[in-house]
Scaffold this active site. Sequence first.
Site, short mmCIF file in Angstrom:
data_model
loop_
_atom_site.label_atom_id
_atom_site.label_comp_id
_atom_site.label_asym_id
_atom_site.label_seq_id
_atom_site.Cartn_x
_atom_site.Cartn_y
_atom_site.Cartn_z
CD GLU A 31 -2.74 -1.13 2.51
OE1 GLU A 31 -3.94 -1.34 2.53
OE2 GLU A 31 -2.06 -1.08 3.55
CE1 TYR A 32 5.31 5.34 3.43
CE2 TYR A 32 6.76 4.58 1.67
CZ TYR A 32 6.45 5.50 2.65
OH TYR A 32 7.26 6.60 2.84
CG ASP A 33 6.50 0.13 -1.95
OD1 ASP A 33 6.99 1.03 -1.23
OD2 ASP A 33 6.94 -1.03 -1.99
CG LEU A 79 26.84 19.09 27.99
CD1 LEU A 79 26.11 17.76 28.12
CD2 LEU A 79 26.07 20.17 28.72
CD GLU A 107 18.01 15.03 28.34
OE1 GLU A 107 18.85 15.16 27.44
OE2 GLU A 107 17.17 15.90 28.62
CE LYS A 109 28.87 13.52 26.86
NZ LYS A 109 29.05 13.41 25.43
CG ASP A 111 29.84 8.20 21.61
OD1 ASP A 111 30.19 9.38 21.43
OD2 ASP A 111 30.63 7.25 21.69
NE ARG A 130 30.23 21.27 19.78
CZ ARG A 130 30.94 22.10 20.53
NH1 ARG A 130 30.37 23.13 21.09
NH2 ARG A 130 32.22 21.91 20.70
CE1 TYR A 216 21.61 17.93 22.67
CE2 TYR A 216 21.62 15.59 22.16
CZ TYR A 216 22.21 16.84 22.10
OH TYR A 216 23.42 16.99 21.48
CE LYS A 301 32.61 12.13 27.76
NZ LYS A 301 33.57 12.13 26.99
CB CYS A 395 67.07 20.87 19.89
SG CYS A 395 65.67 20.78 18.75
CB CYS A 398 67.93 22.75 15.44
SG CYS A 398 67.70 23.41 17.09
CB CYS A 413 64.70 23.75 21.31
SG CYS A 413 65.65 24.38 19.93
CB CYS A 418 64.31 25.03 16.37
SG CYS A 418 64.00 23.27 16.40
S1 IVH Z 1 22.66 18.85 26.03
C1 IVH Z 1 23.52 23.28 26.23
N1 IVH Z 1 21.92 16.33 26.05
O1 IVH Z 1 27.30 15.65 24.36
C2 IVH Z 1 23.29 21.81 26.29
N2 IVH Z 1 23.97 16.87 24.98
O2 IVH Z 1 29.82 16.43 25.66
C3 IVH Z 1 23.67 21.11 25.07
N3 IVH Z 1 25.08 14.95 23.94
O3 IVH Z 1 27.74 18.70 22.70
C4 IVH Z 1 23.92 19.68 25.18
N4 IVH Z 1 23.58 13.45 24.49
O4 IVH Z 1 26.69 16.72 21.39
C5 IVH Z 1 22.87 17.21 25.66
N5 IVH Z 1 21.10 14.16 26.12
C6 IVH Z 1 22.03 15.04 25.73
C7 IVH Z 1 23.17 14.64 25.00
C8 IVH Z 1 24.12 15.58 24.64
C9 IVH Z 1 24.72 13.67 23.86
C10 IVH Z 1 26.33 15.50 23.36
C11 IVH Z 1 26.19 16.85 22.71
C12 IVH Z 1 27.12 17.75 23.49
C13 IVH Z 1 28.09 16.75 24.04
C14 IVH Z 1 28.82 17.29 25.25
#
Ligand code: IVH
Length: 663
Positions: A31-33, A79, A107, A109, A111, A130, A216, A301, A395, A398, A413, A418
């Site tokens: 259907e979608y197609d 951050l 939240e 983080k 990657d 960014r 986010y 982290k 050095c 040099c 140095c 140099c």
């Molecule tokens: S908030 C001003 N929320 O981590 C606030 N960042 O090490 C802006 N990142 O530059 C960032 N998950 O690219 C935010 N749940 C999350 C995130 C997040 C990943 C990244 C983001 C930021 C970097 C900082």
Amino acid sequence: MQERIQELVDILNKANVEYYLNDNPFLSDNEYDSLLNELIKLEKENPDLILPDSPTQKVATKVISEFQKVRHKTPMFSLSNVFNEQEIRDFHQRILKEFPSCEYVCELKLDGLAVNLTYEKGILVRAATRGDGTIGEDITHNAKTIKTLPLKLNKPVDLEVRGEIIMSKKSFHECNLKREKEGLPLFQNPRNAAAGSIRQLDSKIAMERDLDIFLYHIPSSSFKTHYETMQYIKDLGLPVNSNLKKVDGVNGVLEYIDYWTEHRSDLPYEIDGIVIKANDLAMQRELGSTAKYPKWATAYKFPAEEVITKLKDIIFTVGRTGQITPNAVLEPIKVAGSTVKRATLHNMEYIKNKDLKINDYVYLHKAGDVIPEVVGPVLNRRTGQEIVLEMIKECPICHTPLIKSTSEIDYFCPNKACPARSVESLIHFVSRNAMNIDGLGDRIMEDFYNLNLVQHYPDIYELKNKKQELIELEGFGTKSVENLLISIENSKQNSLERLLFALGIPGIGQKNATILAKKYNDLDNLMNASVEELQEISDIGEVLAHNIVEYFDNPANRITIRELKEHGINTTYLGLGEKIIEHELFSNKKFVLTGTLSFIKRDDLKRIIEKYNGSVSSSVSSKTDVVIVGEDPGSKYDKALKLNIEVWNEEKILSILQDLNEV
Ligand code: IVH
């Protein structure tokens, strides 16, 4: 016709959302197609009627010739990092200095790579990376290929929204399997793969790579809390990661971290930590930010992966200031997603304190998941064959005899000519935070130096006269040379602070370069400044003031600057166009702010104080001149009273700012 097109677009978009976001398909593939084919046919016959949010615009590939630079409306902050429970508690305590308690949103983080999306009247018009936080690159054509990202929101709003583009573990493995078959080099981790896909001129590649996105952050949200903002983002139809959680105080944060430390491997994508954000947006505004980071959020982290490898040798390199640095040569090993062969050992003290010897087996990790760091020797694997490193006397490049720094720790140095120093200075000159010239990486710069193409900074601006010679070099082509020359030309328009930082004046980092550029506005003014005058600036001490004057007194440096000017390099401050104005109530005074001011945001007040040549610091000391006190002040107010420091209340600062026409 127009109606049918609109109808098809709406049904297909809804089907996409239900399929990709809500896992709730309501159309069969067939259907979608068939609906999609009907739409494609109608659009082909009536190209004027193609809607910007048509799913065909998502599928259509677009090839661009170069990435356009995009200036972010508000800077994209990164951050700060915390690595353990104590640092999380310290972060919390810093907030408690200003407020009695704090609710957080935790939240994952993600990657991947940060992206800023712009919607106008609900339609996606731009996606930008960014970059350096101020200027990023336009990657709209690639972002549009992300299946979970709607081209049209549920409401016709104007919106800037930020998030992370990621690649799932599954897509990453599939992508690498394909690359292996094709004999292409493999990506080290999903983040690199996602970044590699986004930085493609041809959007077909991003589309094949199957990227994903979570939003986010809204930089200028008008809600009361971050949590409500996230709900709004979701209501607009944008993908939001569902694992966010509101928690009260630091214990809730620690519980969330414990949970995800254990369960992160169950996720279909990679995370490298947990982001902790103060939920209340008024509080966020009060807390403000440093030059790089918001003070209302931080990133925990996960502990870095640690591996063991052999320290085969220690070699010495020469930096741009002549500083000699010992570097570990390691048996190549994969750690936290990339292969490491080298790691800096900083200086001889560091090697001595860690008791490192050549031939040792060593623990290695990546600090902050980025910079490889040798943690220490594996003592029970010593065989007696280990060799204690001797400091070199001259050095390595040099052969000039080395001298010791006044701190007795570092060696230098002293030869200003140099070659190693020259190459490093050139690498610094073009680097991202300095003149920001793309296409002149470390290797290329070294080659250009050795080939006598570039010896001094102004030679970079002569390269346009050697185009043919460059094109004929191995590894270069017409296109890459043209891009390089464009980037060199663009760098002529940089604001003065970049040039000041690029020149490599001892002690002038990015922050001081900006202070000087703002204060003097034009390089000539700075070149004529005396030591006494410079010392009056609050961040410039005696040593730095002497360094600056000495640098500009040096005839060789004067020639360099004259030549740069002759090439048309801008030597004025272009920043915010705001000049520093002297004012008796503010000039050269140190301010501290505490409590909430009803009529102005803390960041705005800080900017005004700086405009009138005052400075703002975060803690009260005997050096503080004035403490500005709002409602519910923290312990800073008590300290001000104890130290007998002048206090301005809300009324006083308001009347001063009114006199200055600032509010
Ligand atoms: S908030 C001003 N929320 O981590 C606030 N960042 O090490 C802006 N990142 O530059 C960032 N998950 O690219 C935010 N749940 C999350 C995130 C997040 C990943 C990244 C983001 C930021 C970097 C900082």
